[in-house]
Design an enzyme around this catalytic site. Structure first.
Site, PDB file in Angstrom:
ATOM      1  N   THR A   1       4.628   0.811  -4.665  1.00 46.45           N
ATOM      2  CA  THR A   1       4.171  -0.571  -4.845  1.00 46.45           C
ATOM      3  C   THR A   1       4.201  -1.001  -6.302  1.00 46.45           C
ATOM      4  OG1 THR A   1       2.833  -0.462  -2.846  1.00 46.45           O
ATOM      5  CG2 THR A   1       2.252  -2.175  -4.422  1.00 46.45           C
TER       6      THR A   1
ATOM      7  N   LYS B   1       0.828  -1.204   0.000  1.00 46.28           N
ATOM      8  CA  LYS B   1       0.000   0.000   0.000  1.00 46.28           C
ATOM      9  C   LYS B   1       0.867   1.260   0.000  1.00 46.28           C
ATOM     10  CE  LYS B   1      -3.865  -2.259   2.313  1.00 46.28           C
ATOM     11  NZ  LYS B   1      -4.482  -2.647   1.092  1.00 46.28           N
ATOM     12  N   CYS B   2       1.926   1.222  -0.780  1.00 45.81           N
ATOM     13  CA  CYS B   2       2.916   2.299  -0.840  1.00 45.81           C
ATOM     14  C   CYS B   2       2.874   2.954  -2.218  1.00 45.81           C
ATOM     15  CB  CYS B   2       4.300   1.684  -0.582  1.00 45.81           C
ATOM     16  SG  CYS B   2       5.700   2.800  -0.759  1.00 45.81           S
ATOM     17  N   GLY B   3       3.299   4.186  -2.292  1.00 48.95           N
ATOM     18  CA  GLY B   3       3.406   4.858  -3.578  1.00 48.95           C
ATOM     19  C   GLY B   3       4.378   4.165  -4.525  1.00 48.95           C
TER      20      GLY B   3
END
Length: 161
Positions: free
Chosen positions: A40, A36-38
């Site tokens: 990803t 759920k990361c920028g």
């Protein structure tokens, strides 16, 4: 002389116990990952890199971590399912681990201590450590450097040659 990295224990995403030594003789990129990361979307590029170089002795080890912004909240089975169905990931994943702090995984303690200067803390998700075939750390790339970056690809080619 065998690299001290090779004796470091790993728990894989499916719960099996292993050692980093399973990669002995191969170049390995160790990446702390989060779903759920920028960054990803780098999973897709990592899988492409893996497919491109795997036959030449290149491996990627994804190490899920929830220490940066709570961006990997899932359990190991959920993480594996997400990686497989969303990005077609086939490279190995370790069990979710801590990459900083008092409970830092021994692999990350060794990787962060491998620099020429004092150990440098992992700063965010998708930081990449490139390990040569002999178990020495060749390069470290920050999160913003994607798997398709020319400098990273050059380093991978150097590591597998």
């Amino acid at each position: 002389m065998t690299s001290p990295l090779y004796g470091i224990p790993l728990t894989m995403n499916d719960g099996t116990e292993a050692e980093f030594g399973q990669f002995e003789g191969k170049a390995v990129m160790v990446v702390n990952v989060a779903s759920k990361c920028g960054h990803t979307k780098q999973y897709a590029g990592l899988e492409e890199l893996y497919g491109r170089y795997r036959a030449r002795g290149f491996e990627i080890l994804g190490v899920p971590c929830n220490q940066f912004g709570g961006q990997e909240p899932g359990e190991d089975a959920d993480i594996a399912e997400f990686c497989s169905t969303t990005y077609g990931v086939t490279f190995p994943l370790a069990a979710k681990s801590k990459v900083v702090g008092k409970e830092q995984h021994p692999l990350y303690a060794a990787l962060t201590a491998a620099g020429e200067d004092a150990p440098q803390r992992v700063k965010w998700n998708f930081e990449k450590f490139l390990v040569r075939r002999d178990g020495s750390v060749l390069a470290r790339f920050p999160s913003a450097v994607g798997p398709d970056d020319a400098e990273l690809i050059e380093a991978v080619e150097d590591a597998i040659s």
